[in-house]
Each structure stands twice: as structure tokens, then as C-alpha cells.
Write an enzyme that holds these catalytic residues in place. Structure first.
Site, PDB file in Angstrom:
ATOM      1  N   TYR A  12      -0.258  -9.384  -1.396  1.00 25.10           N
ATOM      2  CA  TYR A  12       1.171  -9.484  -1.714  1.00 25.10           C
ATOM      3  C   TYR A  12       1.437  -8.980  -3.125  1.00 25.10           C
ATOM      4  CZ  TYR A  12       1.304 -12.212   2.502  1.00 25.10           C
ATOM      5  OH  TYR A  12       1.184 -12.606   3.804  1.00 25.10           O
ATOM      6  N   CYS A  13       0.492  -9.187  -4.022  1.00 22.05           N
ATOM      7  CA  CYS A  13       0.639  -8.716  -5.395  1.00 22.05           C
ATOM      8  C   CYS A  13      -0.744  -8.330  -5.884  1.00 22.05           C
ATOM      9  CB  CYS A  13       1.231  -9.803  -6.286  1.00 22.05           C
ATOM     10  SG  CYS A  13       1.490  -9.293  -7.978  1.00 22.05           S
ATOM     11  N   PRO A  14      -1.031  -7.089  -6.195  1.00 26.43           N
ATOM     12  CA  PRO A  14      -0.100  -5.971  -6.372  1.00 26.43           C
ATOM     13  C   PRO A  14       0.427  -5.329  -5.083  1.00 26.43           C
ATOM     14  CG  PRO A  14      -2.342  -5.266  -6.853  1.00 26.43           C
ATOM     15  CD  PRO A  14      -2.396  -6.727  -6.601  1.00 26.43           C
TER      16      PRO A  14
ATOM     17  N   SER B 295      -3.671 -10.199  -7.594  1.00 24.78           N
ATOM     18  CA  SER B 295      -3.281 -10.096  -9.004  1.00 24.78           C
ATOM     19  C   SER B 295      -4.470 -10.347  -9.929  1.00 24.78           C
ATOM     20  CB  SER B 295      -2.209 -11.133  -9.332  1.00 24.78           C
ATOM     21  OG  SER B 295      -1.227 -11.177  -8.333  1.00 24.78           O
TER      22      SER B 295
END
Ligand SMILES: Cc1cc2nc3c(=O)[nH]c(=O)nc-3n(C[C@H](O)[C@H](O)[C@H](O)COP(=O)(O)OP(=O)(O)OC[C@H]3O[C@@H](n4cnc5c(N)ncnc54)[C@H](O)[C@@H]3O)c2cc1C
Lengths: 75, 379
Positions: A12-14, B295
Site C-alpha cells: 500500500y505504501c510505497p 514503507s
């Protein structure tokens, strides 16, 4: 031509497009990335960016719960 | 024979792992059945999120640092002697000082670093706050700035996905305080077609930027910077003029990873659940240096380290692993000067931020202060 696979499923992130942009920096012109994405949005936003920046789209295929999208680095 | 755990890297992930292992393996450490050794690059531990405040002079440089020896459990054998080669075939790590360390279990926690030099002109023409030297220079450049065009340019890959937004808002408020907001135009650029990787955060940012008059350009990946003409050009064919260029440069993993042939770009191919280096059952990877598509952030390092501590403890004591890493990431997002929200997600659960509140803002401030407890493994 060598192929690097990036498994960006569940990212989802990145997210798949940012993973692809980072991955393209690490391969040579003419080489290919096969990116796996579980986000249907990738089928639209990856080709959109590839067209803007001038790389080449390869095949996109739907697999079991994810998409495999091939890109050839052209510049 | 005593089991040797070797940790390369004494940043957040390595430090949490070392301290957590000491707690869980206390009895085995006491009996000499296991040893924990760490190799680091410096005897100082830096609180990286604090770098954000250096350009504005709102945090002193010395507030960022603590003695690594004091942050680490006494039972960790700590050497300020960086690894020069990691040989996973022969279970050996060589160091800059010429030492050689064997191990039974290896933890690679060498983080990530900025590489502005990979974009022509960027090192000469841009400022950044992702390392101390850069943050100092940016402080000076901001002091000298008396209005004009500021470009905040974000490149992939980078750690801390929220810092680029935070710096944009902080720049605006700083310049407003100095009476320069009316004479300044801030333009934020982002590599993909929205303002942040996380869709809900991108949506919220767009409304906030409108409120402050911050402009933006998406699909912008820096190709080159012309320091003489003061322009930045994108791979997508756009050119922006600037008076002050603030960049989040692209990142790579540590040099030793590439030098040891452990992963392109310094990112180590890592099993997303077991955190094993792909192909090595006794080598684990934790923090920014994995190639896992999540992340690169302190919270990721923290959750990964927690999993690794449980697994390594079970391996050493019982020869089995305890649990898989579920991909959990948690981020606070400041949504103004006195409100914040948070998002969390994992491999299976998409992010779904709740409504911002003052309470969450205070929690974020408290969490900043609690960093040192977290590194010591007490949170
Ligand atoms: C400006 C800024 C703001 C940030 N804000 C936040 C935030 O608000 N929230 C958040 O969650 N995260 C934030 N982060 C990100 C967070 O700091 C990192 O993701 C986190 O530190 C990653 O931990 P790590 O241990 O993997 O890497 P690091 O903490 O960077 O540690 C890696 C260590 O390995 C060492 N090393 C490198 N090569 C060698 C070698 N050859 N031998 C031995 N050691 C070596 C390095 O010197 C370093 O000490 C921010 C980062 C920055 C720069």
C-alpha cells in the site's frame, strides 16, 4: 535481456508504481521488469506513467488474485 | 558451544533487535550459551526524525544524539568498526579495521542512505535535510532566503513517507512567521500521479495544499538539476525554476550490501514473512535495507525487529521460529499545527485513517520523545 521480478503484492505504501520507478533505476536499458501487483489500479496507472516517461509496455496478464505487468526500460 | 549472533548496523532496527534479544535471552547470555555482537559505524546514535527540525533551528544538533553505548544493553559486545564484506557462504563478516567475525546467526540492519549524486547537478544545486550536513546547509539557505520560488522535490525510493509533506507544511509556516509567505511560491513535486503513496493521505494533502496555496506537480521524477540556471528537469519532460530547491534525494542501501553482492541498489532480497535473506536460513534482514515493498520507516523497523526477536530467541532456545511478520506499518500524519491522525496497514489490510484529533497530535509528540525508550526495547 534480463528480467527482474518485483513482487509488490500487498504493497500500500510505497505501492507498485513507486516500486517500479525505483526498480527501473537499477536495471540497464533493454532489460525488463515484471511487476506483480494486487492493486487493480496498477493496470491503469503504470501504463499511464510509462507513456509519459517513454519506456515500453510489455504484456499485462491477470493471474490468480494479482496482475503481472511487464515493462522494458527504453531510456 | 555458545551460539554467536552478529548484528551489522547500530541504527534503529539493529539496536531494538539487540536490546530485545538481551531481554529474551537473558538467562542463556548469563550462562555463556549465547553471545550478541554489534558492528556499527559510529559511537553516536542519531534520532533521524529530529533532522526535520534542524533547518528551522527548532531543535539543537546535540538533541539528536545519544551515546550508542548508553542506548545499548550492557551485554551487547559493541564495536565501532563497519563491516567491509559480508560473506554469507562462509558465515563471516570482515571489517574496515581488518577484523573477521564468524557467526551462527547474522542480522543485517544497515539501513538506507541518500544518493543525490545520482541525479546530475542535484548535489550542487539542491538542499536536503535527510543527513546532518545537508540539514545544516539547508538551515543556512533558509536564513538567507528572502522570498521567491521554492520547489520541494520528492524522489523514489525514499525513507519516511511523511517527511516530504511535513517539510512542505513547516516551510510554509516558517515563512509565514517571517512575513515571507506572500513573497514565496512553494511547489511540491511527487513521482506518481497523486501527492502521496497512500491514497487517503494524498486526498487530504490536496485539500491542505489548496488552503495554504502550495502548488504541486505530480508524475515528476528528477532527471537533472541545472544549478547555474536554477532549474530542475523531470524524466517526464517538465522544467521548474527555483530560488531554493529542497529535495528528498533518491536512496540506496548501504555500500557494504552492494560490495558484498547481496542485492542490487543495496536492498537485500528478503522473505516478507520470515525476514530471512532469500537463500540463507541463518541470515535475517531488518529495517530499511530489506527489499520488501513496504514503507522504509521507523515503525516498520520496530515491528520487523519485534518479530525477529521472537524468532531468533525461539531458534536459539528451541530450534524453531515463532511467528511470521505480517507487514505491519504504522504512521502518524500531522494534519495541522495541533491535530494529527494515524494510519496503519499490513500485507492484507489497506490503510483507513480515522478522523484527525488533538489527542493523536499529542500522542505523536509524546512518541517523538519516546524514541529512546523504543530503541532501548522498552516500548
Ligand atoms: C528526516 C527524517 C525523518 C524521519 N521521520 C520518521 C518518522 O517520523 N517516523 C518514522 O517511522 N520514521 C522516520 N524516519 C525513518 C527512520 O529514521 C528510518 O526508517 C529508520 O531509522 C530505519 O532503521 P534502520 O535501522 O533500518 O536504519 P538506520 O536507523 O539508518 O540504521 C542503519 C545503521 O547501519 C549503519 N551502517 C551502514 N553501513 C554499515 C556497515 N558497513 N557496517 C556497520 N554498520 C553500518 C549506519 O551507519 C546506521 O547507523 C525518518 C528519517 C529521516 C531521515
Amino acid at each position: 535481456m534480463s528480467t527482474t521480478t518485483i513482487d509488490a503484492r500487498g504493497s500500500y505504501c510505497p505501492g507498485p508504481l513507486l516500486e517500479l520507478i525505483a526498480g527501473l533505476k537499477l536495471i540497464s536499458i533493454g532489460d525488463e521488469i515484471e511487476i506483480w501487483s494486487s492493486d487493480q489500479g496498477s493496470v491503469k496507472d503504470i501504463p499511464e506513467w510509462i507513456a509519459k516517461v517513454g519506456h515500453q509496455m510489455g504484456e499485462t496478464t491477470e493471474q490468480d488474485g494479482y496482475w503481472s505487468i511487464r515493462i522494458i526500460k527504453s531510456k | 558451544m555458545s551460539k554467536r549472533i552478529l548484528i551489522v548496523g547500530g541504527g534503529l532496527a539493529g539496536t531494538i533487535t539487540a536490546n530485545g534479544l538481551c531481554r529474551q535471552l537473558g538467562s542463556a547470555l548469563g550462562k555463556g550459551e549465547v553471545s550478541i555482537t554489534m558492528l556499527g559505524t559510529t559511537d553516536q546514535h542519531m534520532y533521524q526524525p529530529g533532522l526535520l527540525y534542524i533547518p528551522f533551528g527548532t531543535m539543537r544538533e546535540d538533541e539528536l544524539f545519544r551515546d550508542q553505548r548508553k542506548v545499548l544493553d550492557r551485554r551487547v559486545n559493541f564495536f565501532v568498526d563497519p563491516a567491509s564484506n559480508i560473506d554469507v557462504e562462509n558465515n563471516r563478516v570482515e571489517t574496515h579495521a581488518g577484523m573477521s567475525f564468524g557467526y551462527d546467526y547474522l542480522v543485517i540492519a544497515t539501513g538506507s542512505r541518500i544518493v543525490p549524486e545520482e541525479i546530475p547537478g542535484m548535489a550542487e544545486g539542491a538542499h536536503w535535510f535527510y543527513d546532518l550536513d545537508g540539514a545544516r546547509k539547508m538551515r543556512q539557505a533558509l536564513e538567507d532566503f528572502d522570498g521567491g520560488k521554492i520547489v520541494v522535490n520528492v524522489n523514489a525510493p525514499h525513507k519516511c513517507p511523511v517527511a516530504p509533506l511535513e517539510i512542505s507544511f513547516m516551510l510554509y509556516h516558517h515563512l509565514q512567521k517571517r512575513g515571507l509567505a506572500d513573497k514565496t511560491e512553494i511547489t511540491y513535486t511527487y513521482p506518481i500521479g497523486r501527492l502521496h503513496a497512500l491514497e487517503p493521505v494524498a486526498h487530504w494533502t490536496s485539500a491542505e495544499f489548496d488552503k495554504y496555496g502550495i502548488k504541486s506537480e505530480t508524475f515528476f521524477n528528477a532527471k537533472s538539476v541545472d544549478p547555474a540556471a536554477k532549474t530542475i528537469e523531470s524524466e517526464e519532460g517538465s522544467t521548474l525554476p527555483y530560488d531554493l530547491l529542497v529535495t528528498i534525494p533518491p536512496h540506496r542501501g548501504a555500500e557494504v550490501i552492494e560490495a558484498s553482492d547481496l542485492g542490487a541498489g543495496g536492498w537485500v532480497p528478503t522473505d516478507r514473512h520470515s525476514l530471512n535473506r532469500e537463500g540463507s536460513s541463518n541470515v535475517f534482514v531488518v529495517g530499511d535495507t530489506t527489499n520488501i515493498p513496504i514503507s522504509k520507516a521507523g515503525s516498520t523497523a520496530h515491528y520487523e525487529a519485534d518479530t525477529l526477536i521472537d524468532n531468533l530467541t525461539s531458534l536459539v532456545l528451541e530450534g524453531r521460529t515463532a511467528r511470521p511478520y505480517d507487514g505491519k506499518v504504522f504512521c502518524f500524519v500531522e494534519t495541522g499545527m495541533d491535530s494529527a491522525t494515524y494510519v496503519w496497514f499490513n500485507y492484507e489490510t489497506p490503510p483507513n485513517p480515522g478522523p484527525p484529533s488533538k489527542m493523536i497530535h499529542w500522542s505523536k509528540l509524546a512518541y517523538n520523545r519516546l524514541y529512546w525508550l523504543s530503541a532501548r526495547g522498552l516500548l
